[in-house]
Design a protein around this motif. Structure first.
Motif, mmCIF file in Angstrom:
data_model
loop_
_atom_site.group_PDB
_atom_site.id
_atom_site.type_symbol
_atom_site.label_atom_id
_atom_site.label_comp_id
_atom_site.label_asym_id
_atom_site.label_seq_id
_atom_site.Cartn_x
_atom_site.Cartn_y
_atom_site.Cartn_z
ATOM 1 N N MET A 195 0.865 -1.208 0.000
ATOM 2 C CA MET A 195 0.000 0.000 0.000
ATOM 3 C C MET A 195 0.882 1.232 0.000
ATOM 4 O O MET A 195 1.954 1.233 0.588
ATOM 5 C CB MET A 195 -0.873 -0.037 1.246
ATOM 6 C CG MET A 195 -2.287 0.414 0.973
ATOM 7 S SD MET A 195 -3.286 -0.882 0.215
ATOM 8 C CE MET A 195 -3.435 -2.008 1.591
ATOM 9 N N GLU A 196 0.490 2.237 -0.665
ATOM 10 C CA GLU A 196 1.278 3.452 -0.739
ATOM 11 C C GLU A 196 1.495 4.032 0.640
ATOM 12 O O GLU A 196 0.591 4.099 1.465
ATOM 13 C CB GLU A 196 0.567 4.461 -1.628
ATOM 14 C CG GLU A 196 1.455 5.629 -2.019
ATOM 15 C CD GLU A 196 0.726 6.646 -2.857
ATOM 16 O OE1 GLU A 196 -0.465 6.425 -3.103
ATOM 17 O OE2 GLU A 196 1.323 7.654 -3.221
ATOM 18 N N LYS A 197 2.701 4.474 0.902
ATOM 19 C CA LYS A 197 3.063 4.894 2.246
ATOM 20 C C LYS A 197 2.412 6.221 2.632
ATOM 21 O O LYS A 197 2.131 6.460 3.790
ATOM 22 C CB LYS A 197 4.587 5.031 2.345
ATOM 23 C CG LYS A 197 5.333 3.726 2.146
ATOM 24 C CD LYS A 197 5.473 2.991 3.460
ATOM 25 C CE LYS A 197 5.807 1.526 3.237
ATOM 26 N NZ LYS A 197 7.081 1.335 2.529
ATOM 27 N N ASN A 198 2.250 7.080 1.669
ATOM 28 C CA ASN A 198 1.892 8.421 2.066
ATOM 29 C C ASN A 198 0.434 8.792 1.798
ATOM 30 O O ASN A 198 0.070 9.954 1.807
ATOM 31 C CB ASN A 198 2.844 9.438 1.433
ATOM 32 C CG ASN A 198 3.140 9.108 -0.010
ATOM 33 O OD1 ASN A 198 3.006 7.963 -0.431
ATOM 34 N ND2 ASN A 198 3.556 10.078 -0.773
ATOM 35 N N ILE A 199 -0.374 7.794 1.518
ATOM 36 C CA ILE A 199 -1.811 8.067 1.462
ATOM 37 C C ILE A 199 -2.506 7.015 2.312
ATOM 38 O O ILE A 199 -2.253 5.823 2.166
ATOM 39 C CB ILE A 199 -2.352 7.987 0.020
ATOM 40 C CG1 ILE A 199 -1.938 9.228 -0.773
ATOM 41 C CG2 ILE A 199 -3.875 7.889 0.015
ATOM 42 C CD1 ILE A 199 -2.572 9.311 -2.141
ATOM 43 N N SER A 200 -3.356 7.444 3.185
ATOM 44 C CA SER A 200 -4.108 6.506 4.000
ATOM 45 C C SER A 200 -5.214 5.905 3.140
ATOM 46 O O SER A 200 -5.864 6.600 2.370
ATOM 47 C CB SER A 200 -4.697 7.242 5.208
ATOM 48 O OG SER A 200 -5.899 6.643 5.589
ATOM 49 N N VAL A 201 -5.387 4.593 3.256
ATOM 50 C CA VAL A 201 -6.390 3.913 2.430
ATOM 51 C C VAL A 201 -7.763 4.533 2.597
ATOM 52 O O VAL A 201 -8.545 4.631 1.651
ATOM 53 C CB VAL A 201 -6.431 2.403 2.761
ATOM 54 C CG1 VAL A 201 -7.598 1.721 2.061
ATOM 55 C CG2 VAL A 201 -5.119 1.746 2.363
ATOM 56 N N SER A 202 -8.048 4.999 3.823
ATOM 57 C CA SER A 202 -9.386 5.543 4.076
ATOM 58 C C SER A 202 -9.640 6.831 3.307
ATOM 59 O O SER A 202 -10.775 7.273 3.188
ATOM 60 C CB SER A 202 -9.572 5.786 5.580
ATOM 61 O OG SER A 202 -8.578 6.688 6.030
ATOM 62 N N GLN A 203 -8.564 7.419 2.765
ATOM 63 C CA GLN A 203 -8.746 8.638 1.978
ATOM 64 C C GLN A 203 -9.075 8.330 0.525
ATOM 65 O O GLN A 203 -9.392 9.214 -0.260
ATOM 66 C CB GLN A 203 -7.459 9.486 2.018
ATOM 67 C CG GLN A 203 -7.180 10.114 3.371
ATOM 68 C CD GLN A 203 -5.846 10.850 3.361
ATOM 69 O OE1 GLN A 203 -4.922 10.473 2.647
ATOM 70 N NE2 GLN A 203 -5.741 11.882 4.180
ATOM 71 N N LEU A 204 -8.962 7.049 0.147
ATOM 72 C CA LEU A 204 -9.236 6.683 -1.236
ATOM 73 C C LEU A 204 -10.741 6.568 -1.478
ATOM 74 O O LEU A 204 -11.495 6.251 -0.556
ATOM 75 C CB LEU A 204 -8.591 5.336 -1.570
ATOM 76 C CG LEU A 204 -7.070 5.245 -1.537
ATOM 77 C CD1 LEU A 204 -6.644 3.794 -1.705
ATOM 78 C CD2 LEU A 204 -6.448 6.104 -2.631
ATOM 79 N N PRO A 205 -11.147 6.795 -2.717
ATOM 80 C CA PRO A 205 -12.547 6.552 -3.053
ATOM 81 C C PRO A 205 -12.896 5.066 -2.831
ATOM 82 O O PRO A 205 -12.005 4.214 -2.946
ATOM 83 C CB PRO A 205 -12.625 6.891 -4.545
ATOM 84 C CG PRO A 205 -11.418 7.705 -4.839
ATOM 85 C CD PRO A 205 -10.372 7.323 -3.855
ATOM 86 N N ALA A 206 -14.152 4.800 -2.570
ATOM 87 C CA ALA A 206 -14.576 3.445 -2.186
ATOM 88 C C ALA A 206 -14.131 2.328 -3.148
ATOM 89 O O ALA A 206 -13.653 1.293 -2.698
ATOM 90 C CB ALA A 206 -16.091 3.411 -1.985
ATOM 91 N N PRO A 207 -14.291 2.513 -4.476
ATOM 92 C CA PRO A 207 -13.874 1.421 -5.364
ATOM 93 C C PRO A 207 -12.389 1.109 -5.246
ATOM 94 O O PRO A 207 -11.967 -0.045 -5.377
ATOM 95 C CB PRO A 207 -14.215 1.934 -6.773
ATOM 96 C CG PRO A 207 -15.228 3.006 -6.553
ATOM 97 C CD PRO A 207 -14.893 3.625 -5.236
ATOM 98 N N LEU A 208 -11.589 2.132 -5.000
ATOM 99 C CA LEU A 208 -10.160 1.897 -4.855
ATOM 100 C C LEU A 208 -9.876 1.211 -3.513
ATOM 101 O O LEU A 208 -9.011 0.355 -3.408
ATOM 102 C CB LEU A 208 -9.382 3.210 -4.946
ATOM 103 C CG LEU A 208 -9.313 3.846 -6.330
ATOM 104 C CD1 LEU A 208 -8.406 5.076 -6.318
ATOM 105 C CD2 LEU A 208 -8.805 2.871 -7.385
ATOM 106 N N GLN A 209 -10.624 1.588 -2.502
ATOM 107 C CA GLN A 209 -10.451 0.934 -1.214
ATOM 108 C C GLN A 209 -10.698 -0.557 -1.342
ATOM 109 O O GLN A 209 -9.946 -1.376 -0.838
ATOM 110 C CB GLN A 209 -11.413 1.515 -0.165
ATOM 111 C CG GLN A 209 -11.003 2.866 0.376
ATOM 112 C CD GLN A 209 -11.785 3.243 1.624
ATOM 113 O OE1 GLN A 209 -12.042 2.402 2.482
ATOM 114 N NE2 GLN A 209 -12.163 4.509 1.731
#
Lengths: 348, 348
Positions: free
Chosen positions: A1-15
């Motif tokens: 997972m990318e280090k500098n973006i929190s997964v919860s900040q991603l749009p739902a389909p990307l999550q």
């Protein structure tokens, strides 16, 4: 997972895309750290920095999802995932030399922090490390596929450099470039996701068994990857002409500055009257500035090029999704489909 | 054979060195041309230019000679010969970026003719092409050995870059650098020459058979290559400080200019009084000019460093020759021994 973006900040389909294979991606991250191991602190330092530029781990994610769509996820998949991400990162590191890109993903690039020399070697080291990991898998077929992919990637990059300054570049030539430099690695990852899962199912030690290699899911996965890679590159090329640096986190407008024609410009030139085209070409070659980009954006709008380029990207994503028909329903398939649908929406 | 020197112009021991495997080297040349094939004229052009810089085909020659010393020369040996020369040439191409070297082997370097961008990609393409050729050999052991060698080569180069500006570099650190960046590829070529010939003798399809791998000739050949590679690098490093550009055909004096310490300087610094050393270090860092080189050459003479460095090179060559004891007499063995003796004489 990318280090500098929190997964919860991603749009739902990307999550969902990442969530389905989240624990597997953690294994990939651990392997990536292993790849950096060296007695030399300098190597470790530079490699670590290079990997932070790597990005979204999209290629390993797709590889793992296709594995899951086919059968079990195995240790070999984690290794291949790390190999894919390493080869991708190495090409970014070398791209930075080529592009003199100062800013990528809101971090100073390897090239900007160190210098051309470090960047060249770091990219070389990463590729060598990846090829060693592949060799250690002791699978001749996997070896061959990754080696072929690496050649196609380099060839695509070379074709691109050779096309610089060519304002008569055709769509076929553009397609050959992006098939190599972008689509090939996506194709490889998706193909191997299926192939290695099938190997386990068949319980064979060497995947060169012809029967296995004929399974239609392999080519379907490969085609998916290829179409998705084409779509991403087309979308990327459009953003380079239009985009907003602050949003994208990388230096933009560099394609035209390097006299590198991509799909929007190829179609624009084909649509324009020869005399207008000659004027614009001259301006790009000799007096490229902000006003030129403003003019180009207006022309792209006027000739409907935005729509046509977006339609091409969407066309590739739809073609990719069709390749999923041969796979039964599963959480992985839903995640991939959702990811593709989301990518289509972003184009519209 | 090198394109731009006629064999008849070489000293006799070198003529014999190449003559024994002359027809085999022609096969290697044909393969090198095949490696350049591409539908893209640009790729072909750049690759062709890059290969002209390749040089003396010494690595394939040694590989072939060790094959001949062991058993039959096989098609696999031609491929590996071409792979070795390609990896070597790729490292020269990337070195040119690192070194900003303008002149190598009396030809403009790839970097000087094209630019950094083309040079990075060309090197990448060559390595990818070589690794594909290795993969197509369908031999897991050969794959692994070449992949490990490639990693060691890159690691050596990275260590070297990391050592820049370090005037406290030790001999052990220097040795680790040159073992990777130079000796590893020689070691690989000699090792594989024997290994692949043994495979044929044993008529096995996969060389992973433990019995084969224990044959003492394999490690002896590997050690030969490693010692020879060390000797060549040490001699090369001495020439960089002393040498004559017109004679060598490459840009010299670049090591100190890059604050890259090699064996002569390491030993000189160790021999000098601390205050004199500090003065010289300061001059090298801040005011490096022709007068500095003149001063250094006098100091190297005064402290007997020429003799000690040459003795180290000769020591490695002698150690290499001892590795040949385990091989029976043959025209190939005589050619290699003659070549080594000639190399020793050149140091004295």
């Amino acid at each position: 997972m990318e280090k500098n973006i929190s997964v919860s900040q991603l749009p739902a389909p990307l999550q969902e895309f990442y969530a389905v294979i989240q624990s597997e991606l953690i294994e990939v991250e651990d392997l990536l750290k292993d790849f950096l191991q060296s007695e030399s602190p300098f190597i470790h330092q530079v490699a670590e920095h290079g990997f932070r530029l790597g990005g979204k781990r999209m290629r390993p994610a797709l590889h793992l999802l296709f594995a899951r769509m086919t059968g079990p996820i195995l240790p070999i998949h984690h290794v291949i995932g790390a190999v894919l991400e390493t080869i991708h990162t190495a090409s970014l590191v070398h791209d930075d030399i080529l592009d003199d890109a100062q800013q990528r993903r809101h971090l100073p690039t390897v090239n900007a922090v160190w210098n051309n020399e470090t960047s060249v070697l770091m990219g070389d080291f990463m590729v060598a490390r990846a090829m060693l990991a592949v060799a250690q898998l002791n699978d001749l077929t996997v070896n061959r596929i990754v080696a072929e992919t690496s050649c196609r990637l380099c060839e695509g990059e070379m074709r691109q450099v050779g096309s610089r300054g060519r304002f008569d570049l055709t769509e076929d030539e553009y397609e050959a470039i992006i098939t190599g430099k972008t689509a090939a690695l996506f194709e490889c990852g998706c193909r191997l996701g299926v192939l290695c899962a099938l190997k386990k199912e068949a319980d064979v030690s060497e995947i060169g068994e012809t029967a296995l290699l004929d399974d239609p899911r392999i080519e379907s996965a490969a085609r998916f990857g290829r179409h998705l890679g084409m779509a991403f590159q087309i979308a990327d090329d459009l953003l380079d002409i239009l985009g907003d640096e602050a949003q994208m986190g990388k230096t933009l407008g560099s394609d035209l500055a390097k006299q590198k024609l991509t799909l929007p410009m190829i179609r624009l030139f084909r649509a324009m009257a020869p005399e207008d085209r000659a004027v614009l070409e001259d301006e790009i070659r000799n007096r490229l500035e902000t006003a030129t980009y403003v003019k180009i954006r207006a022309l792209l709008e006027e000739f409907g090029i935005y729509d046509s380029v977006r339609a091409s990207a969407v066309g590739h994503i739809r073609a990719a999704v069709e390749c999923l028909d041969v796979f039964p329903d599963s959480d992985a398939k839903r995640a991939v489909t959702g990811f593709a649908d989301y990518a289509i929406q972003r184009q519209q």
